[in-house]
Scaffold this motif. Structure first.
Motif, short mmCIF file in Angstrom:
data_model
loop_
_atom_site.label_atom_id
_atom_site.label_comp_id
_atom_site.label_asym_id
_atom_site.label_seq_id
_atom_site.Cartn_x
_atom_site.Cartn_y
_atom_site.Cartn_z
N GLU A 147 -4.04 3.82 -6.55
CA GLU A 147 -5.13 3.34 -5.75
C GLU A 147 -4.65 2.09 -5.20
O GLU A 147 -4.06 1.35 -5.89
N SER A 148 -5.25 1.67 -4.11
CA SER A 148 -4.57 0.53 -3.18
C SER A 148 -5.87 -0.60 -3.52
O SER A 148 -6.68 -1.00 -3.20
N VAL B 44 0.86 -1.23 -0.01
CA VAL B 44 0.09 -0.26 -0.13
C VAL B 44 0.71 1.08 -0.04
O VAL B 44 0.58 2.17 -0.68
N LYS B 45 1.90 1.26 0.72
CA LYS B 45 2.97 2.45 0.87
C LYS B 45 3.62 2.77 -0.42
O LYS B 45 3.51 3.91 -0.92
N MET C 241 -1.64 -3.66 -7.58
CA MET C 241 -0.62 -4.01 -6.94
C MET C 241 0.03 -4.88 -7.98
O MET C 241 1.21 -5.26 -7.91
N LEU D 66 2.31 1.62 -3.52
CA LEU D 66 1.37 2.15 -4.42
C LEU D 66 1.01 3.49 -4.15
O LEU D 66 0.90 4.39 -5.26
N LYS D 67 0.96 4.03 -2.90
CA LYS D 67 0.87 5.59 -2.63
C LYS D 67 2.00 6.56 -3.13
O LYS D 67 1.80 7.49 -3.91
#
Length: 224
Positions: free
Chosen positions: A71-72, A62-63, A77, A65-66
């Motif tokens: 978006e997560s 998630v980190k 991913m 992707l940010k």
């Protein structure tokens, strides 16, 4: 690469992601172990010291992707994160690094997507390693999923340095004092020198062993 979604909360999709990437890692580990065993059989030498494998945590994904401005989602991913599955191959000498990379390329069911040679072109920090992004097929009951795996190949000395650098990076959240950065660069030079000297020493040992074996065979033939 598609994953089944059986309900709206994405739990089943995440389970399948974990299943597929874990399977890809097991396949890569098995391939490397077989190649290492074969190398021992043919050349009486193991180029691989040990292997480390890991699946990236959801938090890390998630980190990342940010940072990429994405978006997560499961789709993002799989599309944008190349190191969800990671395998690190540790060897004794720098010459082993390229030998192992060639063995991976020669596998018919492995496709090399990208390569970053930080051995020839180290990072400014002093980091050295050989990175490959490969795709390996995972055979499920109803389909085949081509799955990306990041492969890092480095010597024992490089791995020791990288481990320390990683800890320092997180300790200072990527903003270590300048004197520590400079010291790390100097340590990286020492690691490179050590690797070069150990490789040279190993080559000298092999040359002496070969010469002695030839002399032994010659003396054996003369005594008959």
């Amino acid at each position: 690469m598609e994953f089944k979604v059986e309900n709206g909360d994405g739990i089943d999709s995440w389970k399948e992601v974990t299943l597929v990437y874990s399977a890809a890692l097991r396949q890569m580990e098995t391939k490397m172990q077989i190649l290492n065993d074969e190398f021992q059989h043919v050349h009486q030498y193991n180029p691989i010291e040990h292997i480390k494998a890991r699946i990236k945590t959801p938090e890390s994904i998630v980190k990342k992707l940010k940072r990429y401005g994405q978006e997560s989602t499961i789709d993002n991913m799989v599309k944008y994160i190349n190191d969800i599955a990671g395998i690190r191959i540790i060897c004794s000498f720098t010459s082993d690094i390229y030998r192992i990379a060639d063995m991976i390329r020669d596998q018919r069911d492995i496709k090399v997507i990208a390569v970053k040679d930080y051995i020839t072109y180290p990072k400014a920090s002093g980091y050295k390693s050989y990175h490959m992004i490969v795709s390996i097929p995972v055979y499920l009951s109803d389909r085949t999923v081509d799955t990306k795996v990041e492969v890092q190949i480095r010597t024992v000395a490089m791995d020791f340095w990288a481990s320390l650098e990683h800890k320092i990076h997180y300790k200072f959240e990527g903003d270590a004092p300048e004197n520590i950065k400079n010291e790390l660069v100097e340590c990286a030079r020492m690691v490179s020198d050590l690797d070069a000297r150990m490789l040279s020493l190993n080559e000298e040992i092999l040359a002496i062993s070969k010469k002695r074996e030839e002399e032994k065979q010659l003396n054996s033939g003369t005594s008959k």
